[in-house]
Design an enzyme around this catalytic site. Structure first.
Site, PDB file in Angstrom:
ATOM      1  N   HIS A   1       0.724  -0.317  -4.608  1.00  0.00           N
ATOM      2  CA  HIS A   1       1.185   0.909  -5.649  1.00  0.00           C
ATOM      3  C   HIS A   1       2.361   0.923  -6.258  1.00  0.00           C
ATOM      4  O   HIS A   1       2.415   1.600  -7.136  1.00  0.00           O
ATOM      5  CB  HIS A   1       0.372   2.263  -5.501  1.00  0.00           C
ATOM      6  CG  HIS A   1       1.716   2.610  -4.824  1.00  0.00           C
ATOM      7  ND1 HIS A   1       1.402   2.782  -3.703  1.00  0.00           N
ATOM      8  CD2 HIS A   1       3.428   3.462  -4.697  1.00  0.00           C
ATOM      9  CE1 HIS A   1       2.662   3.429  -2.872  1.00  0.00           C
ATOM     10  NE2 HIS A   1       3.642   4.213  -3.808  1.00  0.00           N
TER      11      HIS A   1
HETATM   12  N1  UDP Z   1      -1.578   7.555   2.034  1.00  0.00           N
HETATM   13  C1  UDP Z   1      -2.171   9.322   2.301  1.00  0.00           C
HETATM   14  N2  UDP Z   1      -3.838   8.616   1.092  1.00  0.00           N
HETATM   15  C2  UDP Z   1      -3.907   6.628   0.929  1.00  0.00           C
HETATM   16  C3  UDP Z   1      -2.684   6.566   0.630  1.00  0.00           C
HETATM   17  C4  UDP Z   1      -1.594   6.473   1.662  1.00  0.00           C
HETATM   18  O1  UDP Z   1      -2.637   9.702   2.590  1.00  0.00           O
HETATM   19  O2  UDP Z   1      -5.160   7.276   0.322  1.00  0.00           O
HETATM   20  C5  UDP Z   1      -0.547   8.083   2.683  1.00  0.00           C
HETATM   21  C6  UDP Z   1       0.166   7.924   4.126  1.00  0.00           C
HETATM   22  O3  UDP Z   1      -0.410   7.608   5.077  1.00  0.00           O
HETATM   23  C7  UDP Z   1       1.216   7.418   4.283  1.00  0.00           C
HETATM   24  C8  UDP Z   1       1.968   7.931   2.660  1.00  0.00           C
HETATM   25  O4  UDP Z   1       0.588   8.043   2.011  1.00  0.00           O
HETATM   26  O5  UDP Z   1       1.522   8.432   4.824  1.00  0.00           O
HETATM   27  C9  UDP Z   1       2.754   7.047   1.988  1.00  0.00           C
HETATM   28  O6  UDP Z   1       2.693   8.044   1.041  1.00  0.00           O
HETATM   29  P1  UDP Z   1       2.770   6.102  -0.536  1.00  0.00           P
HETATM   30  O7  UDP Z   1       2.528   4.753  -0.451  1.00  0.00           O
HETATM   31  O8  UDP Z   1       1.839   6.402  -1.933  1.00  0.00           O
HETATM   32  O9  UDP Z   1       4.512   6.029  -0.736  1.00  0.00           O
HETATM   33  P2  UDP Z   1       6.108   5.094  -0.348  1.00  0.00           P
HETATM   34  O10 UDP Z   1       5.819   5.066   1.756  1.00  0.00           O
HETATM   35  O11 UDP Z   1       5.270   3.983  -0.503  1.00  0.00           O
HETATM   36  O12 UDP Z   1       6.637   5.792  -0.408  1.00  0.00           O
END
Ligand code: UDP
Length: 300
Positions: A207
């Site tokens: 994403h």
């Molecule tokens: N996550 C979730 N469901 C999904 C995809 C990700 O619960 O379908 C959780 C994942 O386990 C992690 C968090 O969302 O704890 C990560 O968020 P994201 O990838 O949106 O953001 P980033 O960490 O890259 O800022």
């Protein structure tokens, strides 16, 4: 009584806040009052409400309903609304998480009102100023009074930028969450059965703007995933912005070979992570969870 306004807005912030809010509720015997303000940055039920329900996060005191739009418009609207909230609640502290536009808006609104800011996940750097998250991190850290770092490397990053007071390595809040929910996810989640998965599968998330916004790059990723899917089932919970761009760029056919689903609730997600043979991701949180659970990972 210490009053804290917590600013959250995006999925990873709900997950991180779940750990800290529990401590505020349970350990401080009522000496800290928390007001959770949801900016509305993530608004789909499966990107927001499901996390509050499943992770027992107190319902937001306010939802500002500010989602969508460009970075400037979104951050600006948040700044206006958060300032109004802070003027009316008059908190002693503002608590912010991570590196989203909600983080930056909370940091700016509070610091301009001379309200001290505590930043959880301070000091992380990609050293890539083209990432919107990197700008949010650097600016938020600069105006924070307490900088709660997840690692020594994060502490060193802040020192290099001349930030030395209020800096502590408190450990990684994502690790706390990953450990706390690990067993519950294994025992409660039925996601593997619901998706008809055997034991051998790869899990994907994608994403980040650098990967999704350029049609050629997104096409390359989709082609690579459909090639991997010839060898091993590939499960892909598709982020709403990625789904939109895949459709806009005419790449939907590449999803046909994958096992796609809507974004998953957290327990289903970490249950899949723990069972997967490998994880391919551009998510900061998912790559850490892969490491915590000892799963092979590829970051793109
Ligand atoms: N996550 C979730 N469901 C999904 C995809 C990700 O619960 O379908 C959780 C994942 O386990 C992690 C968090 O969302 O704890 C990560 O968020 P994201 O990838 O949106 O953001 P980033 O960490 O890259 O800022």
């Amino acid at each position: 009584m210490i009053k804290v306004v917590t600013i959250v807005g995006a999925r990873p912030q709900f997950i991180k806040a779940s750990a800290v809010s529990r401590v505020i509720r349970d350990l401080h015997g009522g000496s800290v009052e928390e007001f959770i303000v949801h900016t509305g940055q993530h608004y789909d039920e499966n990107m927001s409400k499901v996390f509050f329900d499943e992770l027992d996060i107190p319902a937001p005191f306010l939802n500002l309903g500010i989602g969508g739009g460009g970075h400037g418009a979104m951050t600006g609207r948040m700044l206006i609304s958060i300032e109004e909230v802070l003027l009316s609640v008059k908190p002693d502290w503002v608590l912010i998480y991570g590196d989203t536009n909600s983080t930056l808006a909370g940091a700016l609104a509070a610091s301009k009102l001379n309200i001290p800011v505590a930043h959880v996940e301070a000091g992380l750097r990609s050293f890539n100023m083209r990432m919107p998250e990197e700008i949010n991190r650097i600016l938020s850290d600069r105006v924070s009074t307490l900088l709660f770092c997840p690692t020594d490397a994060a502490v060193k990053n802040l020192f290099r930028e001349g930030l030395t007071t209020g800096v502590t390595n408190v450990g990684d809040v994502m690790y706390d969450v990953a450990l706390y929910y690990k067993a519950r996810a294994q025992s409660q989640s039925t996601i593997q059965k619901r998706l008809g998965l055997q034991n051998d599968f790869a899990l994907v998330t994608c994403h980040r703007a650098e990967n999704t916004d350029d049609p050629n790059r997104l096409r390359s990723i989709m082609i690579a995933l459909s090639e991997i899917a010839e060898r091993i089932p590939v499960v892909f919970p598709v982020h709403p912005r990625t789904r939109k761009l895949v459709n806009d760029y005419g790449l939907a056919m590449y999803l046909d070979r994958l096992i796609i689903c809507d974004p998953l609730p957290f327990l289903d997600m970490i249950a899949l992570e723990q069972e997967s043979r490998m994880i391919l991701t551009d998510s900061g949180g998912v790559q850490k969870e892969a490491f915590f659970y000892g799963i092979k990972k590829l970051i793109f």
